[in-house]
Design an enzyme around this catalytic site. Structure first.
Site, mmCIF file in Angstrom:
data_model
loop_
_atom_site.group_PDB
_atom_site.id
_atom_site.type_symbol
_atom_site.label_atom_id
_atom_site.label_comp_id
_atom_site.label_asym_id
_atom_site.label_seq_id
_atom_site.Cartn_x
_atom_site.Cartn_y
_atom_site.Cartn_z
ATOM 1 C CB SER A 17 -0.965 0.020 1.164
ATOM 2 O OG SER A 17 -0.182 0.126 2.465
ATOM 3 N NE ARG A 69 22.121 -10.934 8.710
ATOM 4 C CZ ARG A 69 23.131 -10.489 9.252
ATOM 5 N NH1 ARG A 69 24.169 -10.433 8.553
ATOM 6 N NH2 ARG A 69 23.225 -10.358 10.658
ATOM 7 N NE ARG A 97 13.407 -12.330 2.567
ATOM 8 C CZ ARG A 97 13.518 -13.809 2.699
ATOM 9 N NH1 ARG A 97 14.394 -14.260 3.153
ATOM 10 N NH2 ARG A 97 12.668 -14.684 2.105
ATOM 11 C CG ASN A 113 11.721 0.268 6.930
ATOM 12 O OD1 ASN A 113 10.980 -0.099 5.856
ATOM 13 N ND2 ASN A 113 11.936 -0.139 7.845
ATOM 14 C CG HIS A 115 8.519 0.538 12.770
ATOM 15 N ND1 HIS A 115 8.630 -0.850 12.447
ATOM 16 C CD2 HIS A 115 7.781 0.804 13.926
ATOM 17 C CE1 HIS A 115 8.511 -1.438 13.587
ATOM 18 N NE2 HIS A 115 8.040 -0.550 14.571
ATOM 19 C CB VAL A 150 16.233 -4.257 13.707
ATOM 20 C CG1 VAL A 150 15.102 -4.569 13.278
ATOM 21 C CG2 VAL A 150 16.993 -5.412 12.981
ATOM 22 C CD GLU A 180 2.611 2.780 7.615
ATOM 23 O OE1 GLU A 180 2.966 2.013 8.675
ATOM 24 O OE2 GLU A 180 2.195 2.039 6.764
#
Lengths: 214, 214
Positions: A17, A69, A97, A113, A115, A150, A180
């Site tokens: 999305s 990973r 990943r 990224n 979150h 991470v 987001e």
């Protein structure tokens, strides 16, 4: 005249999305970025269909290990795809990943990224559920640069979302997803116009005072 | 007719800006709580002056250890002060001692604290500075019940505050303090009107749909 816009590769494993939101923004030729390719580790990712509908080149990298990973050989394939296409920015959109190897070296400071919580709260796979179970009254989402930790890279943008008493995981996720899509598109735009300045852990946004006035 | 409002004891070690906000709200006789007493471990706490100005009884409990946890004997003194005055709710307002003992047993579920971040992010003494150093773009504050953890009790209310690029610790603290005063007063009001229902880690607010309509 060649298209000078920022060249974005999106990595997604699932629904995509956020990929859809970013590809949608990029369809406007006045948006300063365009999606060059979609790369997935999942041949059944619905994001592949979205890419096809949008005329975006896509690659399925057959990953040799089931979870976690990304093996170095597979990261190298992604590096190769991106470098051959002159990718400027790699956007992770539900890519399940962990990147630790060559992709980080070659694209340092150029991988983002998202979150679904206000980091550093509720890192890991089930952030929305964790926030609910903790009893948070405010949650949200975070766009950050990817580094060797991470969910620990420098934060680019965050948005807050209220947690209501009757929220369950699904309803909270919907509210978070909406924010987001908004901040991820904004983060890509800021990167594409050279307005993100990372100073240690703080990411400053340049020209914040006047950029919206034009 | 006796004053039936919820009886609040405030524990503060310093400036007491949250004490001031709550005492201010309580001055309105339509507010459902009133401050019965101020208890401090610091004879130089400016909160003592505020209490005197407001005609609020105050106690300085001479603490036998310099820092950290409150010794059990000193907690017992505070229990005694509160029980003798029929205190319903204990509000920590910058009280720099960790409660672990009898006060928690006797007033379980009736002690609140405020923390200048969106918990569980940035627990501990310098939350605002930690949030800045981490590079958070959204921070805030949290009112929570006090339990045997440090800053880990069930969350009652949270408010978000944007972190701007030019914020330093002082400017961010000012924005956070402003929200603290607002949500701490609201949390006391909710407690005093019996509208907080703790279910596991989630605190539900009863009658949320209609209470503001009257």
């Amino acid at each position: 005249m060649p298209d000078q816009r920022c060249r974005v590769a999106v990595l997604a494993s699932g629904r995509g999305s956020n990929f859809k939101a970013i590809a949608g923004a990029c369809r406007d030729e006045n948006f300063p970025a365009r999606v060059i390719c979609l790369i997935t580790d999942n041949p059944a990712a619905p994001a592949l269909e979205l890419a096809a509908d949008d005329g975006i080149e896509s690659f399925t990298v057959p990953v040799t290990e089931k979870k976690g990973r990304l093996p170095e050989a597979d990261e190298l394939k992604i590096v190769d795809i991106c470098e051959k296409r002159g990718v400027d920015l790699i956007v992770l959109a539900g890519f399940m990943r962990i990147l630790k190897g060559p992709l980080l070296d070659r694209f340092e400071g150029r991988i983002m990224n998202i979150h679904p919580t206000l980091l550093p709260s509720f890192k890991g796979l089930h952030g929305v559920r964790q926030a609910l179970e903790y009893g948070a009254k405010v949650s949200g989402c975070t766009v950050h640069f990817v580094d060797r930790t991470v969910d620990g890279g420098a934060i680019i943008l965050q948005a807050a979302v209220p947690v209501d008493d009757d929220d369950d995981e699904n309803s909270l996720l919907q509210k978070v997803n909406k924010e987001e899509h908004r901040i991820y598109v904004e983060a890509v735009e800021l990167f594409a116009t050279g307005r993100l300045l990372q100073e240690g852990r703080r990411v400053r946004i340049l020209g914040n005072d006047f950029s919206r006035k034009g």
